[in-house]
Design a protein around this motif. Structure first.
Motif, short mmCIF file in Angstrom:
data_model
loop_
_atom_site.label_atom_id
_atom_site.label_comp_id
_atom_site.label_asym_id
_atom_site.label_seq_id
_atom_site.Cartn_x
_atom_site.Cartn_y
_atom_site.Cartn_z
N UNK A 203 0.88 -1.25 0.11
CA UNK A 203 -0.24 0.09 -0.16
C UNK A 203 0.57 1.36 -0.10
N UNK A 204 1.80 1.26 0.79
CA UNK A 204 2.96 2.46 0.99
C UNK A 204 3.73 2.55 -0.70
N UNK A 205 3.89 1.65 -1.13
CA UNK A 205 4.57 1.49 -2.44
C UNK A 205 3.64 1.94 -3.46
N UNK A 206 2.53 1.56 -3.54
CA UNK A 206 1.33 2.11 -4.39
C UNK A 206 1.08 3.48 -4.12
N UNK A 207 1.19 4.06 -3.20
CA UNK A 207 0.69 5.46 -2.70
C UNK A 207 2.01 6.40 -3.34
N UNK A 208 2.93 5.83 -3.88
CA UNK A 208 3.90 6.68 -4.35
C UNK A 208 3.97 6.68 -5.84
N UNK A 209 2.71 5.85 -6.59
CA UNK A 209 2.77 5.81 -7.85
C UNK A 209 3.34 4.41 -8.38
N UNK A 210 3.98 3.65 -7.56
CA UNK A 210 4.32 2.40 -8.06
C UNK A 210 3.33 1.60 -8.63
N UNK A 213 1.26 -4.15 -8.74
CA UNK A 213 0.30 -5.45 -9.30
C UNK A 213 1.33 -6.10 -10.24
N UNK A 214 2.35 -5.61 -10.87
CA UNK A 214 3.06 -6.04 -11.66
C UNK A 214 4.17 -7.32 -11.08
N UNK A 215 4.23 -7.04 -9.69
CA UNK A 215 4.79 -8.12 -9.07
C UNK A 215 4.02 -9.54 -9.07
N UNK A 277 -12.89 -13.21 6.61
CA UNK A 277 -12.19 -14.22 5.98
C UNK A 277 -12.15 -14.14 4.53
N UNK A 278 -13.17 -13.58 4.20
CA UNK A 278 -13.49 -13.55 2.48
C UNK A 278 -12.71 -12.23 1.95
N UNK A 279 -12.32 -11.15 2.72
CA UNK A 279 -11.80 -10.15 2.21
C UNK A 279 -10.63 -10.24 1.15
N UNK A 280 -9.87 -11.37 1.48
CA UNK A 280 -8.74 -11.57 0.69
C UNK A 280 -7.63 -10.85 1.09
N UNK A 281 -6.49 -11.02 0.55
CA UNK A 281 -5.24 -10.33 0.65
C UNK A 281 -5.29 -8.88 -0.15
N UNK A 282 -4.18 -8.22 0.12
CA UNK A 282 -4.32 -6.65 -0.45
C UNK A 282 -4.49 -6.60 -2.01
N UNK A 283 -3.62 -7.58 -2.73
CA UNK A 283 -3.96 -7.51 -4.14
C UNK A 283 -5.53 -7.73 -4.71
N UNK A 284 -6.21 -8.48 -3.79
CA UNK A 284 -7.55 -9.24 -4.41
C UNK A 284 -8.82 -8.18 -4.13
N UNK A 301 -1.69 -0.69 7.56
CA UNK A 301 -0.65 -0.26 6.44
C UNK A 301 -1.54 0.55 5.40
N UNK A 302 -2.92 0.68 5.61
CA UNK A 302 -3.59 1.59 4.52
C UNK A 302 -3.34 2.99 4.82
#
Length: 315
Positions: A203-210, A213-215, A277-284, A301-302
């Motif tokens: 979330x912190x990486x994405x906040x800088x424009x990174x 999801x490519x990872x 339980x159904x929320x899933x991980x960050x990317x999902x 982290x958000x």
């Protein structure tokens, strides 16, 4: 009673036959419509095709940050290491000016002296390795966290690089096999990014424009490139379990070279996810997470109100 059952069965069979005939007619109509699309005829089918191609292009842009719907083109692993007869590791280094995330893919061909016509990419998702009771990077002597007990009971098949014991099955069907894992899980485990919040840190990486999801998506695409362009594989199939099932959906939506995809769990529609339980991980995450079911790891982290990952929303 037997007579009544027989009559009902006969009627049911007639209905099924009529339904099958109707279905066949529908298939013919669908094929006809598809033929019109490929013939370039104007009409609603063409408009629908343009819409889907545009959606694919938008999804690719949201994942990789590249315009015009262009997928990553790399096909040469940064390193190839043989770990045993007919088993190699492919290392993909995904570079960003802030970091390098390495994804390791296992390559297990059916035959040592030839490349199979088809290959299966199997994604193990969030499956970790346990080494002497502790979660560690997968290596000889370790076993899958979820199937350790079953593996010890069955004997052969489960290995430190094939945690779900799928290679022998796919080899039996004649496919070469590539096995992938999530970033920072399993063979990609990194002690510097350990714990249940491994992906939430992004979330912190994405906040800088990174484009984080490519990872998740670039290693499978690069592996397909390698299989098709360097090895000469003709058909690619994709399967995955849990988080690997989620990855299966995303990759198949972006890459038309995937002949067929088999997602095992991990893809409950967002509108049906109504508990923690159904929320899933960050990317999902595909939408706003209600505060009452927001996992604690997410709260830590958000950095802003969470509306979901754009690639997930668009997919």
């Amino acid at each position: 009673a037997r007579s009544t059952i027989a009559e009902a069965a006969a009627a049911g069979a007639a209905d099924m036959q009529a339904g099958a005939t109707s279905t066949q007619a529908g298939v013919v109509n669908t094929q006809s419509g598809r033929a019109n699309v490929w013939a370039g005829n104007a009409g609603p089918e063409t408009a629908a095709l343009d819409t889907w191609l545009n959606r694919r292009a938008v999804l690719i842009q949201k994942v990789f940050g590249s315009g015009n719907g262009i997928l990553p083109t790399g096909n040469n692993p940064d390193k190839i290491q043989e770990i045993q007869k007919q088993v190699k590791l492919l290392f993909w280094n995904l570079r960003h000016h802030e970091r390098t995330v390495t994804s390791t893919v296992v390559y297990a061909p059916v035959r040592e002296d030839a490349v199979a016509r088809s290959a299966v990419l199997y994604h193990q998702g969030h499956h970790d390795c346990v080494c002497k009771g502790i979660v560690r990077k997968c290596r000889p002597g370790c076993s899958g966290k979820y199937w350790d007990e079953k593996a010890s009971g069955r004997g052969t098949g489960f290995t430190w690089w094939d945690l779900d014991n799928v290679t022998r099955y796919f080899h039996h069907l004649g496919h070469d096999v590539f096995i992938l894992s999530m970033p920072f899980y399993g063979i990609n485990y990194d002690e510097k990014v350990a714990g249940v919040d491994r992906h939430w840190r992004m979330s912190k990486w994405a906040a800088t424009g990174e484009f984080v999801m490519r990872y998740f998506c670039e290693p499978p695409i690069l592996t397909v490139n390698y299989a098709v362009e360097r090895l000469g594989v003709k058909e690619i199939f994709f399967a995955g379990l849990s988080g690997g099932g989620w990855t299966t959906h995303i990759i198949a939506a972006m890459d038309p070279r995937i002949r067929a995809s088999f997602a095992v769990a991990g893809s409950v529609p967002w509108s049906l996810r109504d508990n923690q339980r159904d929320v899933g991980d960050y990317e999902q995450i595909c939408g706003r997470v209600p505060k009452d079911i927001m996992p604690q790891k997410a709260k830590e982290w958000l950095l802003h109100d969470n509306h979901g990952r754009e690639p997930c929303v668009h997919c």
